[in-house]
Design a protein around this motif. Structure first.
Motif, PDB file in Angstrom:
ATOM      1  N   THR A 155      -6.684   5.861  -4.187  1.00 38.98           N
ATOM      2  CA  THR A 155      -5.974   6.209  -2.952  1.00 38.98           C
ATOM      3  C   THR A 155      -6.918   6.193  -1.755  1.00 38.98           C
ATOM      4  N   ARG A 156      -8.150   6.620  -1.966  1.00 39.09           N
ATOM      5  CA  ARG A 156      -9.141   6.666  -0.880  1.00 39.09           C
ATOM      6  C   ARG A 156      -9.911   5.355  -0.724  1.00 39.09           C
ATOM      7  N   THR A 180       1.269   6.641  -6.857  1.00 38.29           N
ATOM      8  CA  THR A 180       0.196   7.567  -7.230  1.00 38.29           C
ATOM      9  C   THR A 180       0.626   9.015  -7.049  1.00 38.29           C
ATOM     10  N   GLU A 181       1.444   9.289  -6.048  1.00 41.39           N
ATOM     11  CA  GLU A 181       1.948  10.659  -5.851  1.00 41.39           C
ATOM     12  C   GLU A 181       2.868  11.079  -6.998  1.00 41.39           C
ATOM     13  N   ARG A 204       0.837  -1.203   0.000  1.00 45.33           N
ATOM     14  CA  ARG A 204       0.000   0.000   0.000  1.00 45.33           C
ATOM     15  C   ARG A 204       0.872   1.253   0.000  1.00 45.33           C
ATOM     16  N   LYS A 262       0.936   4.092  -2.845  1.00 47.19           N
ATOM     17  CA  LYS A 262       0.694   5.502  -2.492  1.00 47.19           C
ATOM     18  C   LYS A 262       1.795   6.379  -3.068  1.00 47.19           C
TER      19      LYS A 262
END
Length: 194
Positions: free
Chosen positions: A161-162, A60-61, A53, A57
Protein backbone atom coordinates in the motif's frame (compact mmCIF):
# COMPACT_ATOMS: atom_id res chain seq x y z
CA UNK A 1 5.49 25.41 -34.85
CA UNK A 2 5.44 29.21 -35.04
CA UNK A 3 7.72 29.02 -38.06
CA UNK A 4 5.26 26.69 -39.79
CA UNK A 5 2.39 29.08 -39.11
CA UNK A 6 4.38 32.08 -40.33
CA UNK A 7 5.37 30.34 -43.54
CA UNK A 8 1.82 29.14 -44.15
CA UNK A 9 0.46 32.69 -43.74
CA UNK A 10 2.69 34.19 -46.44
CA UNK A 11 0.74 35.72 -49.27
CA UNK A 12 0.68 34.03 -52.61
CA UNK A 13 2.71 36.91 -54.10
CA UNK A 14 5.82 35.70 -52.33
CA UNK A 15 8.48 33.65 -54.04
CA UNK A 16 7.44 30.42 -52.26
CA UNK A 17 5.73 27.73 -54.31
CA UNK A 18 1.93 27.63 -54.19
CA UNK A 19 1.87 24.08 -52.84
CA UNK A 20 4.02 25.00 -49.80
CA UNK A 21 1.19 26.62 -47.80
CA UNK A 22 -1.16 23.59 -47.94
CA UNK A 23 1.76 21.28 -47.21
CA UNK A 24 2.79 23.26 -44.17
CA UNK A 25 -0.83 23.47 -43.05
CA UNK A 26 -1.15 19.70 -43.33
CA UNK A 27 2.11 19.21 -41.44
CA UNK A 28 0.86 21.53 -38.68
CA UNK A 29 -2.41 19.61 -38.47
CA UNK A 30 -0.50 16.34 -38.27
CA UNK A 31 1.76 17.63 -35.50
CA UNK A 32 -1.18 19.11 -33.61
CA UNK A 33 -3.22 15.94 -33.97
CA UNK A 34 -0.30 13.82 -32.81
CA UNK A 35 0.19 15.98 -29.74
CA UNK A 36 -3.53 15.83 -28.94
CA UNK A 37 -3.54 12.05 -29.35
CA UNK A 38 -0.48 11.70 -27.16
CA UNK A 39 -2.01 13.82 -24.41
CA UNK A 40 -5.32 11.95 -24.62
CA UNK A 41 -3.52 8.59 -24.46
CA UNK A 42 -1.51 9.79 -21.46
CA UNK A 43 -4.64 10.94 -19.61
CA UNK A 44 -6.38 7.64 -20.34
CA UNK A 45 -3.34 5.69 -19.15
CA UNK A 46 -3.14 7.74 -15.94
CA UNK A 47 -6.87 7.21 -15.36
CA UNK A 48 -6.50 3.44 -15.76
CA UNK A 49 -3.57 3.40 -13.33
CA UNK A 50 -5.52 5.47 -10.80
CA UNK A 51 -8.56 3.19 -11.09
CA UNK A 52 -6.37 0.10 -10.73
CA UNK A 53 -4.62 1.57 -7.69
CA UNK A 54 -7.99 2.44 -6.11
CA UNK A 55 -9.22 -1.14 -6.67
CA UNK A 56 -6.07 -2.55 -5.11
CA UNK A 57 -6.37 -0.19 -2.14
CA UNK A 58 -9.94 -1.30 -1.56
CA UNK A 59 -8.89 -4.95 -1.87
CA UNK A 60 -6.09 -4.54 0.68
CA UNK A 61 -8.55 -2.90 3.09
CA UNK A 62 -11.00 -5.81 2.77
CA UNK A 63 -8.24 -8.35 3.39
CA UNK A 64 -6.85 -6.35 6.31
CA UNK A 65 -10.25 -6.17 8.02
CA UNK A 66 -10.67 -9.94 7.68
CA UNK A 67 -7.15 -10.53 9.02
CA UNK A 68 -7.85 -8.39 12.06
CA UNK A 69 -11.10 -10.26 12.72
CA UNK A 70 -9.41 -13.66 12.46
CA UNK A 71 -6.59 -12.45 14.72
CA UNK A 72 -9.21 -11.67 17.39
CA UNK A 73 -10.64 -15.16 16.97
CA UNK A 74 -7.20 -16.67 17.57
CA UNK A 75 -6.63 -14.39 20.58
CA UNK A 76 -10.00 -15.12 22.20
CA UNK A 77 -10.47 -18.84 21.49
CA UNK A 78 -8.47 -22.03 21.28
CA UNK A 79 -8.85 -22.50 17.53
CA UNK A 80 -8.92 -26.10 16.41
CA UNK A 81 -9.65 -27.69 19.75
CA UNK A 82 -13.18 -28.49 20.68
CA UNK A 83 -16.17 -28.06 18.43
CA UNK A 84 -16.32 -25.26 15.88
CA UNK A 85 -18.68 -22.35 16.56
CA UNK A 86 -22.29 -22.94 15.52
CA UNK A 87 -23.51 -23.47 12.79
CA UNK A 88 -20.15 -24.68 11.44
CA UNK A 89 -19.10 -28.29 11.62
CA UNK A 90 -15.35 -27.71 11.24
CA UNK A 91 -12.99 -24.93 12.27
CA UNK A 92 -11.73 -24.63 8.70
CA UNK A 93 -15.27 -23.86 7.50
CA UNK A 94 -15.65 -21.22 10.20
CA UNK A 95 -12.33 -19.56 9.38
CA UNK A 96 -12.96 -19.72 5.64
CA UNK A 97 -16.25 -17.92 6.20
CA UNK A 98 -14.35 -15.07 7.85
CA UNK A 99 -12.13 -14.75 4.78
CA UNK A 100 -15.02 -15.02 2.30
CA UNK A 101 -14.71 -11.51 0.86
CA UNK A 102 -10.93 -11.69 0.97
CA UNK A 103 -10.76 -14.32 -1.76
CA UNK A 104 -12.53 -12.00 -4.19
CA UNK A 105 -10.37 -9.10 -3.02
CA UNK A 106 -7.21 -11.13 -3.60
CA UNK A 107 -8.15 -11.46 -7.27
CA UNK A 108 -7.95 -7.67 -7.59
CA UNK A 109 -4.29 -7.60 -6.56
CA UNK A 110 -2.32 -7.35 -9.77
CA UNK A 111 1.01 -8.30 -8.25
CA UNK A 112 1.30 -12.09 -8.59
CA UNK A 113 4.02 -12.46 -5.96
CA UNK A 114 1.97 -10.52 -3.41
CA UNK A 115 -1.15 -12.51 -4.30
CA UNK A 116 0.71 -15.77 -3.74
CA UNK A 117 2.31 -14.70 -0.47
CA UNK A 118 -0.90 -13.36 1.09
CA UNK A 119 -2.79 -16.45 -0.09
CA UNK A 120 -0.19 -18.61 1.66
CA UNK A 121 -0.66 -16.65 4.88
CA UNK A 122 -4.44 -17.00 4.65
CA UNK A 123 -4.03 -20.75 4.05
CA UNK A 124 -1.88 -20.97 7.16
CA UNK A 125 -4.56 -19.18 9.17
CA UNK A 126 -7.36 -21.39 7.87
CA UNK A 127 -5.65 -24.77 7.52
CA UNK A 128 -2.23 -24.80 9.05
CA UNK A 129 -2.50 -23.07 12.37
CA UNK A 130 -4.49 -25.94 13.87
CA UNK A 131 -3.18 -28.83 11.79
CA UNK A 132 -1.53 -31.28 14.18
CA UNK A 133 0.87 -32.62 11.55
CA UNK A 134 2.08 -29.15 10.59
CA UNK A 135 2.45 -28.15 14.22
CA UNK A 136 4.42 -31.31 14.97
CA UNK A 137 6.71 -30.93 11.94
CA UNK A 138 7.41 -27.25 12.60
CA UNK A 139 7.58 -27.72 16.38
CA UNK A 140 5.25 -24.81 16.85
CA UNK A 141 1.95 -23.92 18.47
CA UNK A 142 -1.26 -22.98 16.72
CA UNK A 143 -1.13 -19.46 18.06
CA UNK A 144 2.50 -19.01 16.97
CA UNK A 145 1.77 -20.17 13.41
CA UNK A 146 -1.29 -17.90 13.29
CA UNK A 147 0.73 -14.93 14.54
CA UNK A 148 3.47 -15.49 11.95
CA UNK A 149 0.89 -15.80 9.17
CA UNK A 150 -1.02 -12.74 10.32
CA UNK A 151 2.09 -10.60 10.78
CA UNK A 152 3.47 -11.59 7.38
CA UNK A 153 0.24 -10.81 5.52
CA UNK A 154 -0.18 -7.47 7.30
CA UNK A 155 3.45 -6.47 6.67
CA UNK A 156 3.22 -7.35 2.97
CA UNK A 157 -0.10 -5.56 2.46
CA UNK A 158 1.10 -2.50 4.35
CA UNK A 159 4.33 -2.27 2.38
CA UNK A 160 2.47 -2.74 -0.89
CA UNK A 161 0.00 0.00 0.00
CA UNK A 162 2.88 2.37 0.79
CA UNK A 163 4.79 1.35 -2.39
CA UNK A 164 7.65 -0.02 -0.31
CA UNK A 165 9.49 -3.31 -0.75
CA UNK A 166 7.95 -6.04 1.36
CA UNK A 167 9.83 -7.58 4.19
CA UNK A 168 11.51 -10.95 3.82
CA UNK A 169 9.49 -13.83 5.19
CA UNK A 170 10.63 -15.07 8.58
CA UNK A 171 12.10 -18.54 8.95
CA UNK A 172 9.10 -19.61 11.05
CA UNK A 173 6.69 -18.47 8.30
CA UNK A 174 8.74 -20.20 5.60
CA UNK A 175 8.87 -23.43 7.60
CA UNK A 176 5.11 -23.43 8.24
CA UNK A 177 4.28 -22.48 4.64
CA UNK A 178 6.67 -25.08 3.24
CA UNK A 179 5.14 -27.80 5.41
CA UNK A 180 1.59 -26.79 4.45
CA UNK A 181 2.44 -26.69 0.74
CA UNK A 182 4.05 -30.13 1.05
CA UNK A 183 0.90 -31.46 2.73
CA UNK A 184 -1.30 -29.93 0.01
CA UNK A 185 0.88 -31.61 -2.63
CA UNK A 186 0.64 -34.97 -0.87
CA UNK A 187 -3.16 -34.66 -0.74
CA UNK A 188 -3.28 -33.73 -4.42
CA UNK A 189 -1.15 -36.73 -5.36
CA UNK A 190 -3.29 -39.07 -3.26
CA UNK A 191 -6.46 -37.71 -4.84
CA UNK A 192 -5.08 -38.06 -8.37
CA UNK A 193 -3.69 -41.53 -7.62
CA UNK A 194 -0.03 -40.72 -8.26
Amino acid sequence: MDLLIAVAQQTSTSNSPVWLAPLLGGAGALVGGSLTSTVAWRVLSDTKKARRRAEEKEATEIITIALLEVRQIYCNTDVGSGPAPEPFRFWTDYLESKFGGSEAALMRLHNDALHKRVTSSLDLLVWGAHDSRLLYETRSTARAVANHAHDDAMACLGAYTRNEPWPDATKAWKDADGQLQWQFEQERRATEGE
